[in-house]
Design a protein around this motif. Sequence first.
Motif, PDB file in Angstrom:
ATOM      1  N   HIS A 300       8.492  36.431  14.093  1.00 51.59           N
ATOM      2  CA  HIS A 300       9.368  35.624  13.249  1.00 51.59           C
ATOM      3  C   HIS A 300       9.889  34.462  14.088  1.00 51.59           C
ATOM      4  CE1 HIS A 300      13.056  35.387  10.344  1.00 51.59           C
ATOM      5  NE2 HIS A 300      12.281  34.311  10.303  1.00 51.59           N
ATOM      6  N   ASP A 301       9.530  33.250  13.692  1.00 56.49           N
ATOM      7  CA  ASP A 301       9.910  32.101  14.500  1.00 56.49           C
ATOM      8  C   ASP A 301      10.057  30.873  13.601  1.00 56.49           C
ATOM      9  OD1 ASP A 301      10.598  30.624  16.651  1.00 56.49           O
ATOM     10  OD2 ASP A 301       8.732  30.883  17.758  1.00 56.49           O
ATOM     11  N   THR A 302      10.889  29.957  14.046  1.00 56.97           N
ATOM     12  CA  THR A 302      11.054  28.675  13.365  1.00 56.97           C
ATOM     13  C   THR A 302      10.772  27.573  14.374  1.00 56.97           C
ATOM     14  OG1 THR A 302      12.747  29.616  11.902  1.00 56.97           O
ATOM     15  CG2 THR A 302      12.623  27.222  12.050  1.00 56.97           C
ATOM     16  N   TYR A 303       9.923  26.634  13.991  1.00 58.33           N
ATOM     17  CA  TYR A 303       9.470  25.623  14.940  1.00 58.33           C
ATOM     18  C   TYR A 303       9.175  24.326  14.195  1.00 58.33           C
ATOM     19  CZ  TYR A 303       5.342  27.880  13.013  1.00 58.33           C
ATOM     20  OH  TYR A 303       4.429  28.435  12.153  1.00 58.33           O
ATOM     21  N   ARG A 304       8.942  23.289  14.976  1.00 55.30           N
ATOM     22  CA  ARG A 304       8.685  21.967  14.402  1.00 55.30           C
ATOM     23  C   ARG A 304       7.196  21.650  14.384  1.00 55.30           C
ATOM     24  NH1 ARG A 304      12.735  19.204  18.509  1.00 55.30           N
ATOM     25  NH2 ARG A 304      11.920  20.999  19.667  1.00 55.30           N
ATOM     26  N   TRP A 314      10.104  21.153   9.701  1.00 58.27           N
ATOM     27  CA  TRP A 314      10.482  22.456  10.250  1.00 58.27           C
ATOM     28  C   TRP A 314       9.734  23.531   9.475  1.00 58.27           C
ATOM     29  CZ3 TRP A 314      13.439  23.808  14.413  1.00 58.27           C
ATOM     30  CH2 TRP A 314      14.151  22.790  15.053  1.00 58.27           C
ATOM     31  N   GLU A 316       8.937  27.825   9.136  1.00 56.98           N
ATOM     32  CA  GLU A 316       9.325  29.196   9.471  1.00 56.98           C
ATOM     33  C   GLU A 316       8.143  30.111   9.186  1.00 56.98           C
ATOM     34  OE1 GLU A 316      12.996  32.304   8.675  1.00 56.98           O
ATOM     35  OE2 GLU A 316      12.381  30.963   7.061  1.00 56.98           O
ATOM     36  N   VAL A 338      10.556  24.719   5.828  1.00 54.67           N
ATOM     37  CA  VAL A 338      11.995  24.961   5.665  1.00 54.67           C
ATOM     38  C   VAL A 338      12.799  23.750   6.152  1.00 54.67           C
ATOM     39  CG1 VAL A 338      11.812  27.470   5.802  1.00 54.67           C
ATOM     40  CG2 VAL A 338      12.064  26.155   7.915  1.00 54.67           C
ATOM     41  N   THR A 339      12.185  22.567   6.077  1.00 56.93           N
ATOM     42  CA  THR A 339      12.870  21.365   6.554  1.00 56.93           C
ATOM     43  C   THR A 339      14.181  21.151   5.812  1.00 56.93           C
ATOM     44  OG1 THR A 339      10.722  20.368   7.072  1.00 56.93           O
ATOM     45  CG2 THR A 339      12.627  18.903   6.967  1.00 56.93           C
ATOM     46  N   HIS A 342      16.531  23.837   6.744  1.00 60.96           N
ATOM     47  CA  HIS A 342      17.043  23.642   8.101  1.00 60.96           C
ATOM     48  C   HIS A 342      18.158  22.594   8.115  1.00 60.96           C
ATOM     49  CE1 HIS A 342      16.923  23.462  12.494  1.00 60.96           C
ATOM     50  NE2 HIS A 342      16.966  22.141  12.370  1.00 60.96           N
TER      51      HIS A 342
END
Length: 640
Positions: A300-304, A314, A316, A338-339, A342
């Motif tokens: 589970h990670d959120t990144y650009r 963004w 997820e 999820v921009t 976010h």
Amino acid sequence: MNRKALFFLLPLILLPAVFSLGTALSYVGPEHGILWADFWRDHSFIIVAAGGGTLVAVAVLLGVLFRVNRRLYQSRDSLRLMGERLREDHRRLDSIIRGTRAGTWEWNVQTGEARFNERWAEIIGYTLDELRPISIETWTQLAHPDDMAASEAALEQHFSGEMPYYDFEARMRHKGGHWVWVHDRGAVVEWTDDGKPLWMYGTHTDITRRREALMAVTELLERMEQFSHHVPGMIYQYRLRADGTSHIPYASDGIIDIYGCTPDAVAEDVSAVFAVLHPDDIERVSKSIRTSAETLTRLHDTYRVNHPVKGLRWVEGIATPSRAEDGSITWHGYASDVTDLHHARERLQLAATVFEASQEAIIILDAEFRIVEVNLAFTLAAQYDRTTVMGQMADSTGIFASTKKQFADIKAILRRDGHWQGERWNTRKSGGVFAERLSISASRNEKGDVTHYVAVLSDISRIMERQQELDRIANYDPLTGIANRRLLSSRLAQAIAHARRSGTRMAVCVIDLDGFKDVNDRHGHETGDKLLIALAARLSSVMRAEETVARLGGDEFALVFSDLDSTVPFDRVLEVARQPVDLDGIRVQLTASMGVSWYRSDIADGDQLLREADTALYDSKRNGRDRFTVFQQPNSLIAC
């Protein structure tokens, strides 16, 4: 050697022997005068040759007969073995047909003659007897009309040599009325002399369950495709091979929106995805993948992502791993853009930070005016514990209004205007009083309905104190604390207005201390200041609350009297001025001179009254001091 060859060979072998023997016998006998002995003597060679030839012929014949007989026995054994093999092949074929539960058919393409086995009929719920008379029409009448054209096309491809066999799946009507799927296979095994198909053989296999399962799977796949197509984001399968390389065997079309690449671009290598990851996030994402692979915990990670079309976004991702026998690890997961979320979280975090860090007390109410949240500044200002007020009705706390009637008025304005603002004195839980500025605004949803009220409460006690201090500085003498010239002007205007309205008398007095300069010169300015403070206090003590004592500067004071009916207050002022004052062991006693100006209808303003009183003051000093003089028009003064 066969029997026909033996019949041709036998006469050829026996003919020389018979001929020789016949010739000899024809010349031997008494009638010819020749005896056997003589004959043997003269013809023994011929007789032996003939006999030998005969024996040879017989031997050859016997040999031939033996070989023919042996071959006959061998042929009989071969036929017996062939028969047994044919029976075994038939048994096996029958077993295979029964084991596979296949229906068999034979079809004479030229005549339409057809032969089916019992299973062929059983597949569609019949017996063979029920289907008689049987022909190719039996098949065409039971087959689904929509399948016939495709079946004929497949037959033509086989007949023309395009296909080595006929292979087709068709529907047949069952005796029960429903449709049964059959797999129809066959091939032409006999052709006419002119190359036309003659006999064709094949099988029918019931594939209804398989087709239903296939249709169910197809329907499920279609639903999955629709689901993955309409669900925002990307459904994917990510696989880390045992050699360390990785790829995405399956990705929905949503990958285009998330990473800007197609499913085919990552089917064998995931590089296209990592190529668009933000450089600052690649190492962290890679580490998260390694940790998930080692521990088999959820990823589970959120990144650009630097999307080639949308720019910085963004993303997820959530996926669950499983390890295969070959050492590879496969994640099944979902990724979404999820921009907006976010940014909303950032705004929410900022709002929460502002909410808690704000120096203003913030109270959030629901639509029924029940307290649902307060910040730290509120607990400090009102000294209420958060848990004490949570869930309480706003009008039960006294925070917003002193009475329920006052709060009812506030609620009415809020429902009408959506906003209310005011200043009031409030009471802390500990009992202390503080000044507050309260602002309440309605918060509405997309439909325009009120969902919450946000109240901002400012403790303006310090502001009020500062304002009072500024007022004191602006309106009061810094040394004595009594009114200065600015406040005196205001009070004079009020007194004059009151006198005009009420018809009562008012007067203005100007006082100057006699001998004050000597006190300063003898005892110093500090003692002089203390004397002025003491005199200001004494003068204030003899004045009524609605009257004014003001310092004009130095040792000069002004008094404003209202509703006077005599000059007694003037004498009382001079009396308190005569009383001695003890200043840190120094006893000082002075007198005062005073000028008085009564208000008249022709008075323009308070400054005129002051000028007249000042004029009268100087007359009092000239006339001996320690007295008051009343200003009279025209320029007539009365000393008292």
